[in-house]
Design a protein around this motif. Structure first.
Motif, PDB file in Angstrom:
ATOM      1  N   UNK A  13      31.766 -52.904  36.198  1.00 20.87           N
ATOM      2  CA  UNK A  13      30.849 -54.045  36.176  1.00 20.87           C
ATOM      3  C   UNK A  13      31.415 -55.186  35.325  1.00 20.87           C
TER       4      UNK A  13
ATOM      5  N   UNK B 272      19.664 -47.278  29.234  1.00 19.48           N
ATOM      6  CA  UNK B 272      19.271 -48.676  29.424  1.00 19.48           C
ATOM      7  C   UNK B 272      20.287 -49.466  30.242  1.00 19.48           C
ATOM      8  N   UNK B 273      21.009 -48.752  31.085  1.00 25.06           N
ATOM      9  CA  UNK B 273      22.005 -49.418  31.926  1.00 25.06           C
ATOM     10  C   UNK B 273      21.490 -49.675  33.349  1.00 25.06           C
TER      11      UNK B 273
ATOM     12  N   UNK C 220      19.146 -51.422  34.513  1.00 23.76           N
ATOM     13  CA  UNK C 220      18.808 -52.818  34.851  1.00 23.76           C
ATOM     14  C   UNK C 220      20.037 -53.713  34.959  1.00 23.76           C
ATOM     15  N   UNK C 221      21.186 -53.273  34.474  1.00 20.65           N
ATOM     16  CA  UNK C 221      22.360 -54.156  34.538  1.00 20.65           C
ATOM     17  C   UNK C 221      23.171 -53.951  35.825  1.00 20.65           C
TER      18      UNK C 221
END
Lengths: 149, 114
Positions: B64, B91-92, B94-95
């Motif tokens: 990414x 928390x990855x 959403x990226x």
């Protein structure tokens, strides 16, 4: 810590971690006192895998013959896995929660451990660093399941 | 272990299999850079990935980052529940762009180019 204890010793290489995870699943599925759902076992396998990676990458990295020592401890209400290494260790409470937006390529392992089990504890014992990962049973006793309770 | 094929408009799909961890995570990192150089986007088909660890996540994040730096697209598709949960926990989720399958990932890339 009381309860039945099973120990696994394997060469300290990521190549063997699939076997270590499989041994944990076999123990969870075959020891009659263990009452963990498939999901809970998968979570514990992931936490164990990350603890082993940590031990290999940090705890055993300077040793000529790195070894992974894993213990599975079965108690009345919980299953604990312990991983030992010869490194300086870490404090799980001081490892920051990852910020996804920062796009870090590493530093997720301890956070994954914390989120995958009910308790992460660490201690030093006999010159070794020990990380203990505990999952409380999420299924009822077999006798209750059989009687429909 | 990791196969690649071309999709529409020069995009590439990479298909890791089995465990995305250790050496296989490193192999995926190695595949992403040349795939990114070949065209405007890369899709990683996760349908055959049974297990992902922190090093596997690191490989995906590296892809990414490379895409953002190079003005390319990087997407995941067919995430299995284990991988989806791991992305949420770290928390990855959403990226990353994530799609149900390869076709919808390519369709999204085509739509933006149109």
């Amino acid at each position: 810590m009381t309860g039945d204890r099973f120990e696994i010793v394997v060469p300290g290489s990521p190549r063997h971690l699939r076997a270590v995870r499989s041994m944990l699943r076999a123990a969870a599925e075959n020891l009659k006192d263990v009452r963990l759902s498939d999901r809970a076992v998968a979570d514990l396998q992931l936490a164990l895998h990350e603890a082993c990676i940590n031990a290999i990458r940090h705890g055993e990295k300077d040793r000529p013959h790195p070894v992974l020592r894993v213990a599975i401890i079965v108690e009345m209400d919980r299953l604990t896995v312990e991983v030992r290494d010869h490194g300086p260790g870490f404090d799980p409470e001081r490892v920051p929660v990852p910020d996804g937006a920062a796009l870090r390529e590493g530093g997720y392992g301890v956070h994954i451990m914390r989120k995958s089990v009910d308790e992460v504890s660490v201690r030093r014992e006999g010159g070794e660093f020990v990380v203990a990962l505990t999952r409380i049973y999420d299924r009822g006793p077999a006798s209750a399941a059989r009687s429909g309770k | 272990m990791i196969s690649g094929s071309d999709g529409p408009a020069g995009c590439t799909v990479l298909r890791p299999r089995g465990d995305l961890a250790g050496e296989r995570a490193a192999a995926l990192r190695g595949e992403i850079a040349p795939a990114m150089a070949r065209g405007p986007g890369v899709v990683v088909d996760m349908s055959e990935v049974a297990f992902v660890d922190s090093e596997g996540l690191g490989a995906l994040v590296s892809g990414l980052k490379a895409a953002r730096q190079g003005g390319r697209r990087f997407a995941l598709c067919a995430l299995r529940p284990h991988a989806e949960a791991l992305l949420e926990v770290t928390r990855l989720r959403r990226v990353f762009e994530a799609y149900p399958d390869v076709a919808s990932a390519f369709a999204a890339m085509e739509e933006e180019r149109a």
